[in-house]
Design an enzyme around this catalytic site. Structure first.
Site, mmCIF file in Angstrom:
data_model
loop_
_atom_site.group_PDB
_atom_site.id
_atom_site.type_symbol
_atom_site.label_atom_id
_atom_site.label_comp_id
_atom_site.label_asym_id
_atom_site.label_seq_id
_atom_site.Cartn_x
_atom_site.Cartn_y
_atom_site.Cartn_z
ATOM 1 N N ASP A 1 -12.638 -0.990 6.271
ATOM 2 C CA ASP A 1 -12.895 0.448 6.358
ATOM 3 C C ASP A 1 -14.381 0.677 6.100
ATOM 4 O OD1 ASP A 1 -10.304 1.175 6.790
ATOM 5 O OD2 ASP A 1 -9.820 1.497 4.695
ATOM 6 N N ASP B 1 -6.550 2.073 2.705
ATOM 7 C CA ASP B 1 -6.303 2.890 1.514
ATOM 8 C C ASP B 1 -5.219 3.942 1.718
ATOM 9 O OD1 ASP B 1 -7.678 4.586 3.187
ATOM 10 O OD2 ASP B 1 -9.506 4.630 1.981
ATOM 11 N N ASP C 1 -1.967 3.175 6.636
ATOM 12 C CA ASP C 1 -2.527 1.826 6.781
ATOM 13 C C ASP C 1 -1.490 0.753 6.451
ATOM 14 O OD1 ASP C 1 -5.110 2.531 7.563
ATOM 15 O OD2 ASP C 1 -5.770 2.821 5.503
#
Length: 1082
Positions: A491, A797, A801
């Site tokens: 990310d 997070d 996901d």
């Protein structure tokens, strides 16, 4: 043979090549399952079937099953756990069925309202039993008798908005009255249990029996003063092995216990005294008010206070994967469930064992066992070596017994030890027992029981150290798999950047405002403040008498709330002026979130906030500098788009805020219809576009470069604008320059999603940055990369996901911003959300593999040398230079102490200079074979020369024959042990010349070397009667030290010998294939 080299069982066929070893045509098919014909080839234990796990256990040659399989999944307990789960879920379903039946049978309005039960004596007017019956039985009628959730909160002395006071006295009262949010743990295994496990080793049991028999016969024939030494020394050696083994195992178990406690300790926010505070799940008390958001775990039993589209996944309790919507009709929340959608606040009514979840956890002893691919492969190696060792031991046993009973075994004076019809039965039995003892001890040394357990040892050590490096390992296998990672999909926000966001640019009222909080328009400002204060899941707490305010929420929310405060927002006043009708929580698919509210003058306003270009596309108007609503023409649309592009190019995250008014009569009045109402998102009026700065983390560029040097490709997958992603990627070093920012190096999620599977697979390798991606795009990328043969690590997070984290070889959840759902789907939690910590995990993963290889090289050298020396000596002379007690001491050095010394080496930077280790790469590399064979051949040659020519070489020809043999055998034993001590240094650095680099920093290694050396001196000089040795003079000690020392220069010379890059097992495989082809061609 080739299968053994590959770290699998003898049955194993040539494996599919890994990404490092060449192209793999079938890799996508057998990626997770491995070679089905080989029980020891399980490439990925993450989702392995119980049947496959059972197969490798049955195929392994094991001397002590309770110890060997201690840290693997307990299949029997797993089945028991499932049965308990089924019972508790059946109970939960029965309650739900009764509740639904009662609700369906009752006619609203006709039931007489019963008065609430009489208040009980105590701190609170309601007791634990009454609360438990309401929650567990989902008793809506009883809840209404108490005045609903408001009445219940009054009885619990809680403010439904501000929560409890939360001072120490208040918390103590609540714990005393309603219990704490904990459950009794099943007591861990004590040290004596580990002692008992170590005693179950079959060979040690045989040796104890032999020791007892030898003791009895020795005392009978020689008297108690001299006769107890033979049996007593074996018994003492066995007890020493058991105690040292038990201590090592017990210390490991304590480490795992501490790590499991850390895993269970979830941190969450509660509202106490009007402010949001973060506490441990164990500190929750009855009466607490807890905000719930997507991905949170419901931490205790409770009742919904307010909720917006709140949907709960109750599958952990009911076993059904159905999502249950919660509202005033069904407000009951069960501990252990997950928030699937929406948001809300809950009142805690039950904690600890007063909840179904607490009862469930108390009744299940958590099995921390879990096999790792390396552990399974090492069981294959241990099985193969064990079969060889067992065969050798049988040969030695047969040869020695045959020589003994045929009269060919001689005493020191040259007389035969056994004469048919003349030797006493007791003496003959004693001689036979000694031979059996030697053969069994060869099995102890030959079967490397410690080899698979060395994985657990190094993993336990690594996991403890990784905690200091801000990584909490949830699955053991992830720790070693990380060493094979070829790609990391990371990310952007919070991982590559600092997650410290501030609004630095703003466009409002058709112009850029500078500074960003200087806004003159009164109507625009009031609408912005209204949107910021009500369209948020963050909060602002202003302590009485203090100037500073406390802002909580996600980093983006906090940045916008701070900006609102700078605009003059009073958060509490703004929220009290309007009432929220319906909320559409921020959604990572739609990239926006909205709220419908009713103002003080009964107007309906709908506010939206989200990704700038997406919200802008929904706008048909904007408010100009004169507070007038103006239609959005093409010129103005281009102006705002250009503003977004400019901010994105400066690495800013762009967020747009918009609103529209709505007719009150179109708003659903029914609670059920309102829960499913889709907020209108067309005809919006743009209020502002803000640019939020989130600087790159210091050191992230170095971490990315280190990964690239180590052969690990870093890909950025972000929901942010492509241009923002591009700017950050260049800053972090993921993209070399802006010139590299072309398709498919940089791609939008929507574009990638629209490709066919084959097209996605084709470009997956080349993608470096994916912008505006949804969680599903991340999942598709992971699947493509894995099909291409990559070992993929993914950071995540959010709740959405979870599928990508689960699909990846290693799922890395963020500890600070990560939701509980993401954490539960992950393998490792990065506690500080920092990419540099991810790189540290890669180093530790490689270290695990490297340490195991060091231990294998060391142990196999000892195995080969000890076996060859004893076999050759036994066959040629009928006597063995290394007796049972000596071999047990060697086994202790090799197994337990050797594993402790070599399996706990800390990682070095050198590990990041090599390519990732292939998942099916041989455990024993060509370099290891070279080192191992050179040392073993040297040891065998020198010690066999001493065995056969020792008397003349050592100048013992004129000594008493018996004494000379004892001196020679003592010197062989001493030189052999010293060779292992010196070789332990060689094993530290299999491919480096400087074997001493960093050795002084490894205190455990130095301590074990020192302890082994001291004990060896004590054994030779003072314990001769036990070990059948004699004291050596200083010249003989020097000879032993020189023999051991030569292994160091020999290792340096050996490293100059080049080795082929093709693994030996591949050569054997090719030879086998060519032999099979020849007959076909003929």
């Amino acid at each position: 043979m080739s299968s053994f080299l590959n770290g699998a069982s003898p049955m194993r066929q040539a494996a599919e090549s890994d990404i490092e070893a060449g192209p793999a045509t079938r890799r996508s098919i057998d990626l997770d399952s491995g070679d089905l014909s080989d029980p020891f080839d399980i490439a990925r234990t993450k989702n392995a079937s119980i049947e496959r796990l059972r197969r490798w256990r049955q195929a392994a040659l094991v001397l002590n099953a309770s110890r060997r399989f201690r840290y693997t999944l307990d299949l029997k307990k797993e089945e028991e756990k499932k049965q308990i789960l089924r019972k508790i879920r059946a109970h939960a379903q029965a309650i739900r069925a009764a509740y639904l039946f009662k609700a369906a049978g009752g006619v609203p309005g006709n039931e007489p309202i019963k008065p609430p039960p009489t208040p009980i004596a105590g701190e609170f007017p309601i007791g634990q039993e009454q609360l438990a019956s309401i929650s567990r039985e989902h008793d809506t009628a009883a809840l209404q008798q108490y005045g609903g959730v408001v009445g219940l909160s009054n009885l619990l002395k809680t403010n439904s908005e501000k929560g409890i006071h939360g001072d120490d006295a208040d918390l103590l009262k609540r714990r005393n009255s309603f219990g704490s949010n904990n459950y009794p743990r099943k007591k861990g295994r004590g040290f004596l249990m580990f002692m008992w496990d170590a005693c179950k080793d079959l060979t040690l049991v045989i040796l104890m029996v032999a020791a007892a028999a030898s003791l009895a016969l020795g005392i009978k024939s020689e008297g108690i003063k001299e006769g107890w030494y033979d049996g007593g020394s074996i018994a003492f050696a066995v007890i020493l092995v058991i105690v040292v083994t038990a201590i090592s195992d017990y210390k490991q178990s304590l480490q795992f216990r501490d790590l499991n406690e850390e895993k269970r300790n979830i941190h969450l926010e509660v509202i106490r005294g009007g402010r949001r505070v973060e506490i441990s799940i164990y500190d929750i008390v009855v009466g607490d008010v807890i905000p719930l958001n997507i991905g949170n775990q419901v931490p205790a039993d409770g009742i919904l206070i307010t909720g917006h589209s709140l949907a709960i996944d109750e599958s952990s309790m009911t076993g059904e994967s159905k999502i249950v919507h919660k509202d005033s009709k069904d407000p009951f929340l069960m501990s252990g469930c997950k928030v699937a959608d929406g948001s809300g606040t809950m009142l805690v009514t039950g904690v600890g064992t007063n909840t179904e979840w607490g009862l469930l956890m108390a009744s299940i002893s958590e099995d921390t066992g879990e096999e790792t691919p390396l552990q399974v492969r090492l069981n294959g190696v241990a099985t193969f070596i064990g079969i060889v060792g067992l065969s050798v031991a049988v040969v030695v046993l047969v040869v020695l017994l045959a020589r003994y009973f045929s009269g060919h075994t001689e005493n020191a004076d040259g007389s035969p030890q056994f004469k048919a019809g003349k030797t006493k039965v007791g003496d003959a039995v004693d001689g036979a027992i000694k031979i059996v003892t030697v053969a069994v001890t060869i099995v102890v040394v030959a079967v490397p029981e410690g080899l698979p357990l060395a994985v657990t040892l190094t993993l336990a050590y690594s996991m403890r150290k990784m905690m200091a490096d801000k990584a909490l390992v949830r699955r053991l296998s992830a720790c070693e798999t990380m060493g094979s990672a070829t790609t990391i999909c990371s990310d952007k926000t919070g991982t590559l950047t600092m997650n410290e966001m501030t609004v630095v640019e703003a466009y409002a009222g058709s112009n850029k405002i500078d500074p960003p909080h200087k806004l003159e328009n009164s109507m625009l400002r009031s609408l912005l403040i209204e949107g910021i204060a009500l369209n948020t899941n963050g909060s602002v707490y202003a302590p009485e008498g203090a100037n500073d305010v406390e802002v909580s929420g996600s980093p983006t929310e906090k940045a916008i709330l701070h900006w609102g405060i700078q605009l003059g927002m009073n958060f509490t006043a703004a929220r009290s002026e309007s009432s929220i009708i319906h909320v559409f929580p921020f959604n990572s698919e739609k990239k926006r979130g909205g709220v419908a509210l009713q103002t003080a003058d009964s107007n309906i306003h709908i506010h939206w906030k989200g990704a700038a270009e997406i919200v802008l596309a929904c706008c048909t108007g904007y408010i100009d500098a004169n507070d007038q609503l103006v239609g959005m023409d093409e010129e103005k649309m281009s102006f705002f788009k250009k503003a977004i592009e400019d901010m994105a190019a400066d690495s800013l995250r762009c967020v747009a805020i918009a609103y529209r008014s709505y007719e009150k009569k179109k708003v659903p009045t029914n609670e059920e219809l309102l829960a499913h109402w889709s907020l209108p998102e067309d005809d919006l009026n743009l209020l502002a576009i803000v640019g939020i700065k989130d600087p790159c983390r210091p050191g992230v560029k170095d971490a990315v470069l280190l990964c690239q040097k180590a052969g690990v490709k870093v890909k950025m997958v972000t929901g942010d604008n492509v241009k923002t992603a591009k700017a950050i990627a260049v800053e972090c070093g993921i993209l070399g320059s802006f010139a590299d920012a072309t398709e498919p190096n940089i791609i939008e999620g929507k574009t990638f999603r629209g490709l066919s599977e084959a097209q996605r697979d084709e470009i997956a390798d080349r993608i470096s940055v994916m912008g505006r991606s949804s969680p599903n795009d991340k999942l598709l990328l992971v699947q493509s990369l894995r099909r291409k043969g990559h070992v993929v690590a993914v950071t995540g997070d959010g709740t959405n996901d979870a599928p990508a984290l689960h699909e990846a070889d290693i799922g890395l959840a963020m500890g600070i911003q990560g939701t509980e759902v993401a954490k539960e789907s992950s393998d490792i939690i990065i506690l500080d959300d920092n990419f540099a910590s991810v790189v540290k995990v890669v180093r530790w993963g490689r270290s695990v593999y490297a340490n195991i290889q060091k231990f294998i090289q060391f142990q196999l050298t000892v195995n080969v040398a000890a076996l060859v020396i004893n076999v050759v000596a036994a066959i040629s002379t009928g006597d063995v230079p290394l007796n049972a007690v000596q071999l047990l001491w060697v086994n202790l050095i090799m197994d337990t102490l050797g594993a402790l010394a070599l399996a706990t080496e800390p990682p070095t930077d050198h590990l990041m200079d090599r390519s990732p280790v292939g998942r099916r790469e041989p455990l024993i590399t060509n370099i290891m074979w070279r080192n191992l064979l050179i040392q073993a051949m040297y040891q065998v040659s020198v010690l066999l020369v001493l065995n056969f020519r020792g008397r003349s070489i050592l100048g013992l020809s004129h000594d008493n024959n018996q004494h000379a043999i004892k001196v020679k055998n003592t010197l062989i034993f001493n030189a052999f042990v010293l060779c292992q001590i010196f070789n332990e240094f060689n094993a530290r650095k299999p491919d480096e010349y400087n074997i001493f680099k960093g050795v002084t920093r490894n205190y455990l290694f130095m301590g074990i070397i020192g302890l082994t050396l001291v004990l060896q001196i004590v054994i030779i000089e003072f314990l001769g009667k036990f070990t059948k040795t004699v004291r050596l003079n200083w010249k003989q000690w020097i000879i032993c030290v020189i023999i051991g020392f030569i292994s160091w220069p020999l290792a340096v010379i050996g490293k100059l010998i080049p080795v082929p890059t093709t693994p030996i097992n591949n050569v054997f495989s090719k030879c086998g294939t060519s032999r099979r082809k020849e007959p076909e061609e003929s």
